[in-house]
Design a protein around this motif. Structure first.
Motif, short mmCIF file in Angstrom:
data_model
loop_
_atom_site.label_atom_id
_atom_site.label_comp_id
_atom_site.label_asym_id
_atom_site.label_seq_id
_atom_site.Cartn_x
_atom_site.Cartn_y
_atom_site.Cartn_z
N LEU A 146 30.79 55.72 77.55
CA LEU A 146 32.02 55.91 76.79
C LEU A 146 32.99 54.74 77.05
O LEU A 146 33.48 54.10 76.12
CB LEU A 146 32.69 57.23 77.19
CG LEU A 146 33.97 57.57 76.45
CD1 LEU A 146 33.65 58.02 75.04
CD2 LEU A 146 34.74 58.66 77.16
N THR A 147 33.21 54.48 78.34
CA THR A 147 34.18 53.44 78.69
C THR A 147 33.71 52.08 78.16
O THR A 147 34.51 51.31 77.63
CB THR A 147 34.36 53.37 80.21
OG1 THR A 147 34.55 54.70 80.69
CG2 THR A 147 35.55 52.53 80.57
N LEU A 148 32.42 51.83 78.28
CA LEU A 148 31.89 50.54 77.82
C LEU A 148 32.10 50.40 76.31
O LEU A 148 32.55 49.35 75.82
CB LEU A 148 30.40 50.45 78.16
CG LEU A 148 29.84 49.04 78.20
CD1 LEU A 148 30.49 48.27 79.34
CD2 LEU A 148 28.34 49.05 78.35
N THR A 149 31.81 51.46 75.57
CA THR A 149 31.99 51.42 74.12
C THR A 149 33.46 51.20 73.78
O THR A 149 33.80 50.41 72.90
CB THR A 149 31.52 52.74 73.48
OG1 THR A 149 30.29 53.09 74.08
CG2 THR A 149 31.34 52.58 72.01
N VAL A 150 34.32 51.93 74.49
CA VAL A 150 35.75 51.82 74.22
C VAL A 150 36.23 50.39 74.51
O VAL A 150 36.99 49.81 73.73
CB VAL A 150 36.55 52.85 75.05
CG1 VAL A 150 38.04 52.59 74.93
CG2 VAL A 150 36.24 54.26 74.58
#
Lengths: 266, 343, 422
Positions: free
Chosen positions: A69-73
């Motif tokens: 999630l964090t990487l995508t964000v």
């Protein structure tokens, strides 16, 4: 001169201990057994705190979810912030002030209030309770900051560097990867760090939009804030604090691998 | 001589109005042209339009007989050098100089060979592996020049490249850069607001004001016989009388006593010495004329004390009328020159 | 711990969200009636179990207590998988968030929700019931409820004054308990009167969380049961003004008198139970409390609380409440949810819940309905030294009062106690 150097060292020591000592205490707390008031150190040790968080069956999947999630964000943030920040930094156009205001609204209006409204929309388009829905909602409190940081970077850099490279025969893409990006690295780093920290700590937004289908570390961690068990809390806090660091190292590694210039001083 | 750059009716419009207005000129191959004008005249914008960084419209924009008006900045064989050296701070000096070759996909060996050759040309070889912030301002401009020359541009545009350097360094750089440009046979447009610099650098000078080229010519032509008042004020060396008449400094003479004035003296004016200096062995006097309130610098036979009174004179044939709408400052029909005494 | 949080009556936050929801829900669609689900309420139990087989059940529950989490993950889930082929997935979510999301989903006409089972009571139940976010009267369809739970018992039938009507099923109950450090407190107070006397003798050794905290609020409210002998009368009141009229004077004069003998002379109060726990753990104060009689046991075991921690109930009445499990209107796996809830109400699951190594929480089953064997098993479980025994708990139990008392205490305490005393 010597005295001054010594003073600097002392100041540095004092400042760094401001950061190091609390972290050490936190670590100690996480492995403490009995630790009561007048004692400087715990009178016994236990792995109870660490044991109980790693026993949690959801931990591994939550870590994984949080990671992706964090990487995508982060990636989405950078992808959107670069063109927007560049326009805001260098162009003047009708309605620029309005766009600036709209861009910074999420900072002034609680993201939660916006998310309430978005939740209905996301439900209708079928993004509620999905990974991408949560990604989208995490953009809300992060993107304004990223744009602001990258914009400041562009303003510091100025537009002439790019023009210079172009007259030397470079294409837009080449200019971006060889001239702009390397010089904006400090901004990119700052943005990544901020986005990571903000995204990691989104509890209410993730709960609302994720609907329990997207379980991040924050969802596991936050309920323990009310817990009297300081070991569990401390162990979780350390785990939580390690995540942004791992991101930073990962991205730093990627940057070093992919970019042709290695400079520390800019 | 072959035309390198040929421009007709180039216009550049911002929301606020025209920045460049029907600019037309041409530059010959290997020629260095100084573009002179006060700040705000549109000089920098002109360069950026030619370089393709700024968009513009033009009836003709040709480089080496090719229409380049639709070419992107990347494609135009033109390099623009800015006021700041704009070296890329994250690259070494050598990487900076060879950047133009890198985007043209030269291999590393070729790049280094060429890079070192050009660094040698600008006398910066020993700086090859340093970073720009380790070099002085003058060194940075020399590196920037090498970076521009390495791509062998058909046209080099220089936008006040010495503005940020101190006076003595600037003097040195002028001669040196001109030497390098001539050696390489580069066609160049050199923008400056400094009259002396414009004359020194340019084979020809374009005088710009209000987004258009007012006048062009060899340095001596412009300084000695400007076409109109504005050009005279910007670049002319001499005195302007009543906004209508110009007397070149070359035609003015100085005498110490009124009695020394020759009979042919038509224009006569008394003045005082404000300063006195020596350049290349020649003594120059800075004079202020009493009646016409004009300052002028004239060569003299010997040094004089500041405050000393002198007489300045010229023959009638030296008086040049100034044309153009700018003479409308004065509606006075009487002769522009009023000698204190006619002899 | 978990109960305080989960029961947390936080109407304020919910109300803040409401305008935002209305703003964006103007064009909400009508929700389709789920007919097949209604059939399920009529179906025989075998059918339900058959339909539940091989499904996933998503259980949304507050996750801030490792004991509770362990019980679900390591005891309930594996057995459900093995015996019923049902896969229980525990998701840590605040009940308030679940209710709020269900509300939005209802506005959007979302028929497929992500919650199958959730854990609730009190204000959350009231809101869920009022907004029709719950599925239906499924309680009586569960065999274990029929056999072991008395749904008519007032302790179960009314959740903070709201009629349950079979919309939720009791899962456990908790009772307000005082914990003290036996090394310092030789004669623990059993009434509020004795507590006042004790505080006067031991100045600075007692305090309570301010009533913005759930536990602190309960501590203040509970005094009412000592002041009035008539429980029924207390339960009829549902208006803060009436509460103030009846009990205000006595309640506030008691706390005004207590105030100067408290920790830091009552000039400041712990803002949460966690803060009071810290003071107790550091032996700055000698008593703490909790809305869960079993909460101290594992804190003593992991050495957070002193080994000498003991418990005490207020003789004249200790407030207790029941917490429940329910199924939302848009649960996707209602059959699985019913089967899972039924399992969690089985004697074996409820007995395992008693074990302090797991959760250590009371059963909701009628003791008399258990078999002799099962009753022995219950007896055999050592809930720990810090937990009051079952008999005492039953004797002192008083039901939770209407939510308006909570508001009343919150509103008046600052004016009456803090301002008056200073």
């Amino acid at each position: 001169m010597k005295q001054e150097a010594a003073q600097h060292k002392l100041l540095l020591l004092a400042l760094s201990s401001c950061f190091v000592i609390p972290v050490l205490l936190l670590f100690l707390q996480s492995i403490a057994g009995e630790w009561r008031f007048p004692h400087l150190l715990p009178s016994s040790f236990s792995y109870y705190g660490w044991e109980s968080i790693f026993q949690d069956a959801s931990l591994v999947s939550a870590l994984w979810t949080t990671w992706s999630l964090t990487l995508t964000v982060i990636l989405l943030n950078l992808l959107l912030a670069f063109p927007a920040a560049k326009q805001l930094a260098f162009s003047s156009f009708r309605g620029k002030e309005m766009i600036e205001t709209v861009l910074f609204l999420p900072i002034f209006i609680p993201a939660l209030a916006l998310a309430m409204g978005l939740h209905l929309t996301l439900l209708r388009i079928g993004l509620a309770s999905t990974f991408w829905g949560v990604v989208l909602i995490h953009m809300l409190p992060t993107l304004p900051y990223t744009i602001r940081i990258v914009r400041a970077g562009f303003e510091r850099l100025g537009s002439q560097q790019e023009s210079q490279a172009q007259t030397l025969g470079a294409s837009q893409v080449h200019v971006f990867f060889h001239i702009t990006l390397p010089q904006l690295l400090p901004s990119v780093r700052a943005a990544i760090f901020l986005v990571t920290v903000i995204s990691l700590s989104q509890y209410a937004l993730t709960t609302m939009i994720g609907g329990g289908e997207v379980v991040t570390l924050a969802l596991l961690y936050f309920p323990f804030a009310e817990s009297a068990s300081t070991q569990v809390m401390a162990a979780f806090s350390i785990l939580f604090a390690l995540l942004p660091l791992t991101f930073l190292f990962l991205i730093e590694g990627l940057i070093r691998l992919c970019l042709p210039y290695r400079v520390s001083k800019i | 001589m072959v035309q390198a750059l040929s421009i007709q009716k180039l216009n550049k419009t911002y929301q606020k109005g025209n920045v460049l207005n029907e600019v037309s000129f041409s530059v010959k191959k290997g020629e260095i042209v100084s573009v002179m004008g006060a700040s705000g005249a549109g000089k920098s914008t002109l360069l950026q339009c030619i370089a393709g960084i700024e968009s513009c419209t033009a009836v003709q924009l040709e480089l080496d007989q090719q229409d380049i008006s639709n070419w992107s900045a990347k494609k135009r064989p033109i390099v623009l050098m800015f006021q700041d050296s704009l070296l890329f701070p994250h690259m070494t000096v050598l990487e900076n100089v060879t950047y133009g070759l890198r985007v043209r996909r030269y291999n590393k060996q070729e790049r280094e060979r060429e890079g070192l050759y050009y660094l040698k040309k600008v006398d910066m070889v020993e700086h090859a592996n340093r970073y720009p912030h380790q070099c002085s301002g003058g060194e940075q401009q020399r590196i920037a020049l090498a970076r521009a020359l390495i791509t062998k541009p058909s046209l080099l545009l220089l936008d006040e490249p010495f503005a940020r350097l101190d006076e003595s360094l600037r003097r040195m750089m002028r001669t040196w850069v001109k030497g390098v440009l001539k050696e390489e046979g580069v066609t160049a447009l050199f923008v400056t607001h400094d009259r002396e610099e414009a004359m020194l650098m340019g084979d020809r000078i374009f005088v710009m004001a209000r987004g258009t080229v007012l006048s062009s010519g060899k340095p001596a032509e412009l300084t000695e016989s400007p076409e109109n008042l504005e050009v005279a004020n910007l670049i002319g060396e001499g005195i302007v009388l009543e906004n209508r008449t110009f007397i070149s400094a070359a035609n003015l003479s100085v005498v110490l006593h009124k009695a020394q004035l020759p009979e042919s003296a038509y224009y006569i004016q008394e003045g005082t010495v404000t300063h006195c200096f020596r350049r290349h062995g020649q003594v120059f006097l800075g004079l202020q004329l009493f009646t016409d309130k004009q300052d002028v610098i004239l060569p003299a036979a010997g040094e004089l004390k500041v405050g000393a009174n002198v007489w300045v004179w010229a023959e009638e044939s030296a008086l040049q009328p100034l044309n153009g709408g700018c003479s409308s400052f004065s509606d006075d029909p009487k002769p522009a020159f009023v000698g204190e005494n006619e002899i | 711990m978990m109960n305080e949080k989960r029961n947390g009556i936080n109407k304020g936050a919910f109300l803040v969200y409401l305008p935002a929801i209305f703003l964006f829900s103007a064009c909400a669609q009508e929700q389709d009636e789920d007919e097949s689900a209604d059939d399920l309420l009529e179906a025989g139990w075998e059918e339900v179990v058959a339909e539940a087989e091989g499904t996933d059940v998503r259980f949304h529950m507050w996750g801030g207590d490792e004991g509770t989490n362990t019980y679900i993950d390591e005891w309930v889930a594996p057995r459900l998988a093995e015996e019923y082929d049902i896969y229980l997935e525990r998701v840590p979510l605040d009940t308030e968030e679940v209710v709020q999301r269900l509300y939005t989903e209802k506005q959007a006409g979302e028929g497929a929700g992500s919650t199958d089972v959730f854990w609730l009571n009190g204000e959350n139940f009231r809101l869920a019931k009022e907004e029709e976010l719950l599925w239906g009267a499924f309680a009586e369809r569960l065999p274990n409820v029929e056999e072991y739970v008395d749904m008519e018992d007032p302790d179960v039938a009314y959740d903070f004054g709201t009629a349950v009507e079979g919309l939720q099923v009791p899962w456990g109950n908790v009772q307000f308990t005082l914990f003290y450090n036996d090394e310092h407190v030789t004669d623990p107070p059993a009434t509020y009167e004795e507590l006042l006397a004790w505080a006067k003798e031991n100045p600075g050794r007692f305090t309570y969380p301010e009533p913005q905290d759930f536990t602190g609020n309960a501590f203040v409210r509970q005094l009412i049961y000592e002041l009035t002998p008539d429980t029924e009368e207390v339960l009829t009141i549902n208006d803060p003004n009436e509460a103030e009229e009846r009990y205000g004077e006595e309640v506030w004069s008691y706390f005004q008198e207590l105030s100067p003998h408290l920790w830091r002379e009552g000039e400041t109060y712990p803002s949460s139970l966690a803060e009071l726990d810290q003071l107790f753990a550091n032996e700055e104060v000698w008593m703490t409390m909790g809305y869960n009689e079993g909460r101290a046991e594992h804190l003593v075991q992991n050495e957070t609380f002193p080994q000498a921690t003991e418990s005490q109930l207020f003789e004249q009445g200790s407030i207790g409440n029941t917490h429940y499990l329910s199924i939302p209107y848009n649960a996707q796996n209602k059959a699985g949810a019913m089967a899972a809830i039924n399992f969690m109400l089985s004697p074996e699951a409820q007995i395992a819940k008693l074990d302090p190594a797991m959760w250590g929480e009371s059963m909701v089953l009628e003791p008399a309905s258990l078999s002799a064997e099962e009753q022995e098993e219950v007896e055999a479980i050592e809930r720990g030294d810090t937990v009051p025994d079952e008999k005492e708990l039953n004797e002192t139990f008083e039901p939770e009062m209407d939510a308006s008392f909570v508001d009343w205490v919150e509103q008046h305490w600052i004016d009456e106690v803090v301002r008056e005393s200073s």
